[in-house]
Design a protein around this motif. Structure first.
Motif, short mmCIF file in Angstrom:
data_model
loop_
_atom_site.label_atom_id
_atom_site.label_comp_id
_atom_site.label_asym_id
_atom_site.label_seq_id
_atom_site.Cartn_x
_atom_site.Cartn_y
_atom_site.Cartn_z
N ALA A 162 -6.75 2.69 4.42
CA ALA A 162 -7.65 3.81 4.14
C ALA A 162 -6.91 5.00 3.54
O ALA A 162 -7.50 5.78 2.78
CB ALA A 162 -8.38 4.24 5.41
N HIS A 163 -5.62 5.16 3.88
CA HIS A 163 -4.84 6.28 3.35
C HIS A 163 -4.08 5.93 2.08
O HIS A 163 -3.43 6.80 1.49
CB HIS A 163 -3.86 6.78 4.42
CG HIS A 163 -4.53 7.47 5.56
ND1 HIS A 163 -4.83 6.84 6.75
CD2 HIS A 163 -5.00 8.74 5.68
CE1 HIS A 163 -5.43 7.69 7.55
NE2 HIS A 163 -5.55 8.85 6.94
N ALA A 164 -4.14 4.68 1.65
CA ALA A 164 -3.42 4.26 0.45
C ALA A 164 -4.05 4.87 -0.80
O ALA A 164 -5.27 4.90 -0.94
CB ALA A 164 -3.38 2.75 0.34
N GLN A 165 -3.21 5.35 -1.69
CA GLN A 165 -3.67 5.87 -2.98
C GLN A 165 -3.41 4.90 -4.12
O GLN A 165 -3.95 5.06 -5.21
CB GLN A 165 -2.95 7.20 -3.28
CG GLN A 165 -3.24 8.30 -2.27
CD GLN A 165 -2.37 9.51 -2.50
OE1 GLN A 165 -1.16 9.40 -2.77
NE2 GLN A 165 -2.96 10.69 -2.39
N ARG A 191 0.85 -1.18 0.00
CA ARG A 191 0.00 0.00 0.00
C ARG A 191 0.89 1.24 0.00
O ARG A 191 1.80 1.36 0.82
CB ARG A 191 -0.92 0.00 1.23
CG ARG A 191 -2.16 -0.87 1.07
CD ARG A 191 -1.86 -2.36 1.10
NE ARG A 191 -1.56 -2.83 2.45
CZ ARG A 191 -0.87 -3.93 2.71
NH1 ARG A 191 -0.38 -4.69 1.71
NH2 ARG A 191 -0.64 -4.31 3.94
N GLY A 192 0.61 2.16 -0.93
CA GLY A 192 1.49 3.31 -1.09
C GLY A 192 0.74 4.59 -1.38
O GLY A 192 -0.50 4.62 -1.43
N ARG A 193 1.51 5.66 -1.57
CA ARG A 193 0.93 6.97 -1.88
C ARG A 193 1.92 7.75 -2.74
O ARG A 193 3.10 7.38 -2.87
CB ARG A 193 0.64 7.74 -0.59
CG ARG A 193 1.89 8.05 0.25
CD ARG A 193 1.53 8.63 1.59
NE ARG A 193 2.73 8.73 2.44
CZ ARG A 193 2.68 8.89 3.76
NH1 ARG A 193 1.50 8.98 4.38
NH2 ARG A 193 3.79 8.97 4.47
N TRP A 194 1.43 8.85 -3.31
CA TRP A 194 2.28 9.74 -4.11
C TRP A 194 3.01 10.71 -3.19
O TRP A 194 2.45 11.19 -2.20
CB TRP A 194 1.43 10.53 -5.11
CG TRP A 194 0.88 9.70 -6.21
CD1 TRP A 194 -0.38 9.19 -6.33
CD2 TRP A 194 1.59 9.26 -7.38
NE1 TRP A 194 -0.51 8.46 -7.48
CE2 TRP A 194 0.69 8.49 -8.16
CE3 TRP A 194 2.90 9.45 -7.85
CZ2 TRP A 194 1.05 7.91 -9.37
CZ3 TRP A 194 3.25 8.86 -9.05
CH2 TRP A 194 2.34 8.11 -9.79
N ARG A 195 4.28 10.99 -3.54
CA ARG A 195 5.04 12.03 -2.85
C ARG A 195 5.96 12.71 -3.85
O ARG A 195 6.89 12.09 -4.35
CB ARG A 195 5.85 11.47 -1.69
CG ARG A 195 6.69 12.54 -0.96
CD ARG A 195 7.21 12.02 0.37
NE ARG A 195 8.16 10.94 0.22
CZ ARG A 195 9.48 11.13 0.01
NH1 ARG A 195 9.98 12.33 -0.12
NH2 ARG A 195 10.28 10.08 -0.10
N GLU A 196 5.66 13.97 -4.18
CA GLU A 196 6.49 14.78 -5.08
C GLU A 196 6.75 14.06 -6.40
O GLU A 196 7.89 13.98 -6.87
CB GLU A 196 7.79 15.16 -4.38
CG GLU A 196 7.59 16.01 -3.14
CD GLU A 196 8.90 16.35 -2.44
OE1 GLU A 196 9.96 15.84 -2.87
OE2 GLU A 196 8.85 17.11 -1.46
N GLY A 197 5.69 13.52 -6.99
CA GLY A 197 5.80 12.90 -8.30
C GLY A 197 6.33 11.49 -8.31
O GLY A 197 6.47 10.88 -9.37
N ALA A 198 6.62 10.92 -7.13
CA ALA A 198 7.08 9.54 -7.02
C ALA A 198 6.17 8.81 -6.05
O ALA A 198 5.29 9.40 -5.42
CB ALA A 198 8.54 9.49 -6.55
N VAL A 199 6.36 7.49 -5.93
CA VAL A 199 5.52 6.71 -5.03
C VAL A 199 6.34 6.18 -3.87
O VAL A 199 7.51 5.82 -4.02
CB VAL A 199 4.84 5.53 -5.77
CG1 VAL A 199 3.88 6.06 -6.81
CG2 VAL A 199 5.86 4.59 -6.41
#
Length: 395
Positions: free
Chosen positions: A368-371, A345-353
């Protein structure tokens, strides 16, 4: 960790367990989001006539490079209605039909008009035919607009309508039965003691299927007894897909598999090389396809994303039922992977994951916070920041 079925093999075997359900014809407004049961051919030509692509003046540029005399106007839905002679021009607007005889549009920014006299005020059209949308440029009558199995996305729906269709052949709604198992589960909002849990997986999976062509029958919470499971399964015989949640592992209280087998189910596979989601189970109970999801919420969600949603697409006639992954750049290093394909489970950060810090299959807050999900194939070497990985967006 031997004896685990590889992820791709498990997906293929699950999809082979059922065939698309019956088709029906629906009005276009009700067909959105479904998959076509037949090819859709155009009933008309688009554009039906040569049209102007710009505001300006319709001219016969091949025969007369100017000046011209303006003799009328052509607007969308209100054509000039007569042929244009050499040396003549018609004021024209974007989307309006080109008058007979006109071959080019002089854009208004390059036109100078004095009364009815018109001349070039710039370089003029680059060539004969400039700024004209030719008849049939988009599609012609009889062309196949959309193939069998194509999803009716908003643009695809618009294409079918532009092709002259008011109804479309699709598959009927699938009947999905949800069974949540576990003596520890209580309905939402019920006060809990230390040994109890609110039953969140069933509503989560039902919400996950929102927008798909399905009718979900949530059977509710079923106790961990063979008698209760047998009764619940008997209530699902009219379903197209029976989804059980929990009870598919190897503990003394994991009774879903023996209950299914006692009811006459044929289990095709159980336990796959995937993390989270190892205790996934699939088979058939007569006509319905049975999919046993793990009980931990992250495992239930991820396996539903990679197995239940593709199964629904397959039974609904999808041409490409499996989810489409896309490349993305890693924000931080990742360790190597063992014998199971991992979905982080991951998310975006400054154009990267980046990977969320809590990856336990029981962790709902991180889920719930995963994008997105980051796919790490079995046996992958360590990855470095900046490397490309495959991701599956969750929204």
């Amino acid at each position: 960790m031997t004896g685990l079925l590889p992820l791709e093999d498990a997906q293929a075997r699950l999809l082979a367990l059922g065939s698309p359900v019956d088709s029906l014809v629906l009005p276009v407004a009700e067909a959105a989001g479904r998959w076509l049961a037949e090819d859709v051919a155009s009933l008309r030509t688009q554009p039906a006539a040569d049209l102007s692509a710009m505001d300006g003046y319709a001219i016969r540029f091949a025969e007369c490079p100017g000046p011209w005399t303006v003799v009328g106007e052509s607007a969308a839905g209100a054509p000039l209605g007569r042929a244009l002679a050499p040396g003549k021009a018609a004021r024209i607007f974007t989307g309006a039909a080109m008058p007979d005889g006109a071959d080019t549009v002089l854009v208004q920014e390059e036109a100078a008009r004095d009364g009815e006299r018109l001349r070039l005020a710039g370089e003029g059209p680059p060539e004969t035919g400039a700024h004209v949308r030719k008849r049939g440029r988009d599609f012609a009558e009889g062309d196949t607009l959309l193939p069998t199995g194509a999803k009716l996305t908003p643009p695809a729906l618009a294409l079918a309508i532009a092709g002259g269709h008011s109804t479309l052949p699709v598959r009927r709604d699938l009947r999905i039965a949800l069974i949540s198992t576990g003596d520890e589960l209580v309905p939402a909002g019920t006060p809990t003691d230390a040994a109890q849990l609110p039953a969140s997986n069933g509503p989560m999976i039902a919400a996950q299927l929102a927008g798909l062509p399905v009718a979900v029958d949530d059977i509710g919470i079923v106790p961990d007894t063979r008698e209760a499971l047998a009764k619940a399964l008997d209530a699902t015989r009219d379903a197209d897909v029976i989804v059980t949640i929990g009870g598919a592992s190897v503990g003394d209280h994991d009774l879903v598999r023996p209950a299914l087998e006692a009811a006459g189910a044929e289990i095709d596979f159980w336990r796959i090389a995937m993390k989270p989601g190892k205790p996934l189970m699939a088979g058939t109970l007569g006509r319905p396809v049975v999919l046993g999801l793990p009980g931990n919420p992250a495992s239930a969600f991820v396996t539903a994303k990679l197995f239940l949603e593709p199964l629904i697409a397959q039974l609904s006639g999808a041409r490409d039922p499996l989810p489409a992954f896309q490349p993305a750049r890693l924000a931080a290093d990742l360790p190597g992977v063992g014998v199971r394909t991992e979905f982080l489970r991951g998310r975006w950060r400054e154009g990267a994951v980046e990977v969320l810090p809590q990856q336990s299959s029981a962790a709902l807050a991180a889920l719930a916070h995963a994008q997105l999900l980051i796919r790490r194939p079995a046996g992958s070497s360590p990855a470095r920041a900046g490397d490309t990985v495959d991701i599956l967006p969750l929204a």
